[in-house]
Scaffold this motif. Sequence first.
Motif, PDB file in Angstrom:
ATOM      1  N   UNK A  61       0.822  -1.218   0.000  1.00  0.00           N
ATOM      2  CA  UNK A  61       0.000   0.000   0.000  1.00  0.00           C
ATOM      3  C   UNK A  61       0.853   1.264   0.000  1.00  0.00           C
ATOM      4  N   UNK A  62       2.016   1.184   0.601  1.00  0.00           N
ATOM      5  CA  UNK A  62       2.904   2.347   0.658  1.00  0.00           C
ATOM      6  C   UNK A  62       3.317   2.820  -0.740  1.00  0.00           C
ATOM      7  N   UNK A  63       3.308   1.919  -1.715  1.00  0.00           N
ATOM      8  CA  UNK A  63       3.772   2.250  -3.067  1.00  0.00           C
ATOM      9  C   UNK A  63       2.625   2.457  -4.040  1.00  0.00           C
ATOM     10  N   UNK A  64       1.398   2.446  -3.546  1.00  0.00           N
ATOM     11  CA  UNK A  64       0.236   2.633  -4.416  1.00  0.00           C
ATOM     12  C   UNK A  64      -0.246   4.075  -4.317  1.00  0.00           C
ATOM     13  N   UNK A  65      -0.171   4.807  -5.433  1.00  0.00           N
ATOM     14  CA  UNK A  65      -0.626   6.195  -5.424  1.00  0.00           C
ATOM     15  C   UNK A  65      -2.139   6.289  -5.517  1.00  0.00           C
ATOM     16  N   UNK A  66      -2.721   5.445  -6.340  1.00  0.00           N
ATOM     17  CA  UNK A  66      -4.181   5.446  -6.512  1.00  0.00           C
ATOM     18  C   UNK A  66      -4.639   3.998  -6.606  1.00  0.00           C
ATOM     19  N   UNK A  67      -5.321   3.526  -5.553  1.00  0.00           N
ATOM     20  CA  UNK A  67      -5.713   2.119  -5.499  1.00  0.00           C
ATOM     21  C   UNK A  67      -7.077   1.899  -6.152  1.00  0.00           C
ATOM     22  N   UNK A  68      -7.171   0.830  -6.950  1.00  0.00           N
ATOM     23  CA  UNK A  68      -8.450   0.398  -7.512  1.00  0.00           C
ATOM     24  C   UNK A  68      -8.684  -1.048  -7.124  1.00  0.00           C
ATOM     25  N   UNK A  69      -9.877  -1.340  -6.620  1.00  0.00           N
ATOM     26  CA  UNK A  69     -10.215  -2.689  -6.193  1.00  0.00           C
ATOM     27  C   UNK A  69     -10.310  -3.612  -7.419  1.00  0.00           C
ATOM     28  N   UNK A  70     -10.331  -4.936  -7.205  1.00  0.00           N
ATOM     29  CA  UNK A  70     -10.413  -5.863  -8.340  1.00  0.00           C
ATOM     30  C   UNK A  70     -11.605  -5.610  -9.258  1.00  0.00           C
ATOM     31  N   UNK A  71     -12.753  -5.288  -8.670  1.00  0.00           N
ATOM     32  CA  UNK A  71     -13.947  -5.056  -9.486  1.00  0.00           C
ATOM     33  C   UNK A  71     -13.771  -3.861 -10.415  1.00  0.00           C
ATOM     34  N   UNK A  72     -13.251  -2.737  -9.884  1.00  0.00           N
ATOM     35  CA  UNK A  72     -13.066  -1.537 -10.692  1.00  0.00           C
ATOM     36  C   UNK A  72     -11.951  -1.746 -11.720  1.00  0.00           C
ATOM     37  N   UNK A  73     -10.916  -2.457 -11.356  1.00  0.00           N
ATOM     38  CA  UNK A  73      -9.820  -2.741 -12.293  1.00  0.00           C
ATOM     39  C   UNK A  73     -10.295  -3.615 -13.438  1.00  0.00           C
ATOM     40  N   UNK A  74     -11.130  -4.611 -13.138  1.00  0.00           N
ATOM     41  CA  UNK A  74     -11.643  -5.511 -14.185  1.00  0.00           C
ATOM     42  C   UNK A  74     -12.573  -4.800 -15.136  1.00  0.00           C
ATOM     43  N   UNK A  75     -13.383  -3.873 -14.607  1.00  0.00           N
ATOM     44  CA  UNK A  75     -14.307  -3.144 -15.473  1.00  0.00           C
ATOM     45  C   UNK A  75     -13.544  -2.309 -16.498  1.00  0.00           C
ATOM     46  N   UNK A  76     -12.447  -1.752 -16.071  1.00  0.00           N
ATOM     47  CA  UNK A  76     -11.667  -0.918 -16.990  1.00  0.00           C
ATOM     48  C   UNK A  76     -10.977  -1.761 -18.041  1.00  0.00           C
TER      49      UNK A  76
END
Length: 256
Positions: free
Chosen positions: A238-253
Amino acid sequence: MDGGVRSNARSVEEVFRDFKGRRNGLIRALTSDVEEFFQRCDPEKENLCLYGFPSEQWEVNLPAEEVPPELPEPALGINFARDGMHEKDWLALVAVHSDAWLLSVVFYFGARFGFDKADRKRLFNMINEEPTIFEVVTGAAKKQLKDKSSASNNRSSNKSKPNPKTGKPSKGQAKNEDKRVDDDPDDIDDDDEDDDEHGDTLCGACGANYASDEFWICCDACERWFHGKCVKITPAKAEHIKQYKCPSCSNKRARP
């Protein structure tokens, strides 16, 4: 297919544990595993049902062949509506049918194991303390919590700023804080109120309540909170994630 009928599930507590396991599996199918669930619900196949198991697993399969079945059956043919509706509406519809199926299974067990009026009432009250699958999938549970929080605490809805008294993380940051002891009694009261509010926060994957000793992270796209373990994110990652997207939102994109 194993319907999950267990000979030792004869108490209210046992039936409730069975309910929670099935519920967690169904929530996982409709949230963190939504891409896989979408692919399995092929409209070209026969009538398909979504099953949840006490082991917190889920399965898309044909209905049981025996009549009558060992357990009440889920809604039939959920795959046929997949491409004829907006995806969110389709998932919400499956969630509603899944809630109805869970209740039918629970009260099937209640009748089979001879629960009396008091046991049935206690079982229902235990179930009613949990948000429905529909509320988790559609975000209604979170909206209710946000409205309640806004009315009771009159706090800013801007999640991009951390709480200066508790140091609780903001949106997109890891939510893994310890309760701080402050010399100012007023600050302690505010901390207690804030802990109470976060205690009602629900994981977008498993639907469980927030606990201060667990690592959580918030999706910047849908603004839902998740257990780190449910979405396979550690505090170090998490320390290296600037903008996190959950699996559901990532899959939709990613979906064409």
